[in-house]
Design a protein around this motif. Structure first.
Motif, short mmCIF file in Angstrom:
data_model
loop_
_atom_site.label_atom_id
_atom_site.label_comp_id
_atom_site.label_asym_id
_atom_site.label_seq_id
_atom_site.Cartn_x
_atom_site.Cartn_y
_atom_site.Cartn_z
N ARG A 109 0.84 -1.21 0.00
CA ARG A 109 0.00 0.00 0.00
C ARG A 109 0.87 1.24 0.00
O ARG A 109 2.05 1.19 0.38
CB ARG A 109 -0.94 0.03 1.21
N PRO A 110 0.29 2.39 -0.40
CA PRO A 110 1.01 3.66 -0.28
C PRO A 110 1.29 3.96 1.19
O PRO A 110 0.62 3.43 2.09
CB PRO A 110 0.02 4.69 -0.84
N LEU A 111 2.26 4.83 1.44
CA LEU A 111 2.52 5.25 2.82
C LEU A 111 1.32 6.04 3.34
O LEU A 111 0.71 6.82 2.60
CB LEU A 111 3.77 6.15 2.87
N LEU A 112 1.00 5.82 4.62
CA LEU A 112 -0.12 6.54 5.24
C LEU A 112 0.37 7.21 6.51
O LEU A 112 0.93 6.54 7.40
CB LEU A 112 -1.27 5.57 5.55
N ILE A 113 0.20 8.51 6.56
CA ILE A 113 0.68 9.26 7.72
C ILE A 113 -0.47 10.07 8.32
O ILE A 113 -1.45 10.38 7.64
CB ILE A 113 1.88 10.16 7.35
N ALA A 114 -0.33 10.38 9.59
CA ALA A 114 -1.41 11.08 10.31
C ALA A 114 -1.00 12.50 10.66
O ALA A 114 0.15 12.77 11.00
CB ALA A 114 -1.72 10.31 11.60
N VAL A 115 -1.98 13.40 10.57
CA VAL A 115 -1.81 14.75 11.12
C VAL A 115 -2.16 14.64 12.60
O VAL A 115 -3.22 14.10 12.94
CB VAL A 115 -2.76 15.74 10.41
N THR A 116 -1.32 15.14 13.47
CA THR A 116 -1.62 15.07 14.91
C THR A 116 -2.42 16.32 15.27
O THR A 116 -3.64 16.32 15.19
CB THR A 116 -0.31 14.93 15.72
N GLN A 117 -1.73 17.37 15.67
CA GLN A 117 -2.39 18.67 15.80
C GLN A 117 -1.77 19.57 14.75
O GLN A 117 -0.55 19.61 14.61
CB GLN A 117 -2.15 19.28 17.19
N SER A 135 -1.10 18.85 27.50
CA SER A 135 -0.24 19.80 26.79
C SER A 135 -0.25 19.43 25.31
O SER A 135 -0.60 18.30 24.94
CB SER A 135 1.19 19.71 27.32
N ILE A 136 0.16 20.38 24.47
CA ILE A 136 0.14 20.07 23.03
C ILE A 136 1.15 18.98 22.71
O ILE A 136 0.89 18.10 21.88
CB ILE A 136 0.32 21.35 22.18
N ASN A 137 2.29 18.97 23.39
CA ASN A 137 3.28 17.93 23.11
C ASN A 137 2.79 16.55 23.51
O ASN A 137 2.98 15.57 22.79
CB ASN A 137 4.62 18.23 23.81
#
Ligand code: C5P
Length: 232
Positions: A109-117, A135-137
């Motif tokens: 499959r293609p690479l799949l990445i996530a947006v966090t914040q 916290s955001i981190n």
């Protein structure tokens, strides 16, 4: 996994994008197609740029119920993207469904990445408006861990967060990082920026670079400088 520079092809038409890419006669850079170009031109722009020999990161940041995301990912798989993404806020179930939808019959499959914040979200707004009290981190690390649990390959994050993500999820978990500027360049509207060289030191796997290349007097020279500083 080889490190690479991805050019953010933030243009509003096929003509502008192809005119820009036509300047690259020797190398075939990895290209990011975002919502603007995709919504203007549709899936054919992905097929056309791909047919010219470029790898494609399709940046549409999917976020919906698991079944809808799964079916949409199957469509993106079939138009030939090499990398795509979604919002980790859609939960582990949604991310697992996305992996299923993106996986071909032969298991690849293609690479799949996530947006966090999003880097445009401040800690204050996240806490006040989204009622996330961490916290955001800590939020970024937790979302990255969720993405790993769901079987994703990595996250999009600020280069300044890449080290945190690597510590929490392992060196093999990819970090794809926008917000890159040359040391002697203009920051534009990006606030938390770093140089290609520093992004390499921090451990980014891919840097996403837009205006420092697309708006340069000599985009090919700017791209080569980025590759030289980031990949070496
Ligand atoms: O022109 P510039 O180098 O700032 O472009 C960065 C690219 O990365 C843009 O396409 C922008 O939408 C994208 N991006 C970002 N920050 C994020 C996610 C994506 O700058 N957190």
């Amino acid at each position: 996994m080889g490190k690479d520079v991805i050019i953010a092809c933030d243009f509003s038409s096929r003509a502008q994008a192809l005119d820009f890419l036509g300047g690259f006669t020797q190398e075939k850079p990895f290209v990011k197609i975002g919502m603007e170009l995709f919504y203007a031109e549709g899936p054919d722009i992905v097929r056309e740029i791909k047919a010219r020999g470029h790898k494609i990161f399709l940046d549409l940041k999917l976020h919906d119920i698991p079944n809808t995301v799964k079916k949409s990912m199957s469509v993106l798989r079939d138009i030939g993207v090499d990398m795509t993404n979604l919002h980790a806020a859609g939960t582990v179930d949604m991310m697992r469904a996305a992996v299923e939808g993106l996986t071909r019959a032969d298991g690849t499959r293609p690479l799949l990445i996530a947006v966090t914040q999003l880097t445009s979200t401040s800690e204050e707004r996240m806490q006040k408006e989204l009622l996330i009290n961490a916290s955001i981190n800590d939020t970024i690390v937790k979302y990255a861990q969720n993405a790993k649990e769901a079987g994703l390959d990595g996250v999009v994050c600020s280069p300044l967060e890449a080290g945190l993500v690597k510590d929490a999820c392992g060196a093999g978990f990819l970090t794809v990082t926008p917000g890159v500027r040359f040391a002697d360049g203009d920051k534009g509207d990006q606030v938390r920026v770093t140089t290609p060289e520093r992004a390499r030191e921090i451990g980014s796997d891919y840097i996403v670079v837009g205006r420092p290349i697309t708006q340069a007097a000599d985009p090919v020279a700017a791209y080569r400088r980025c590759v030289e500083e980031f990949v070496g």
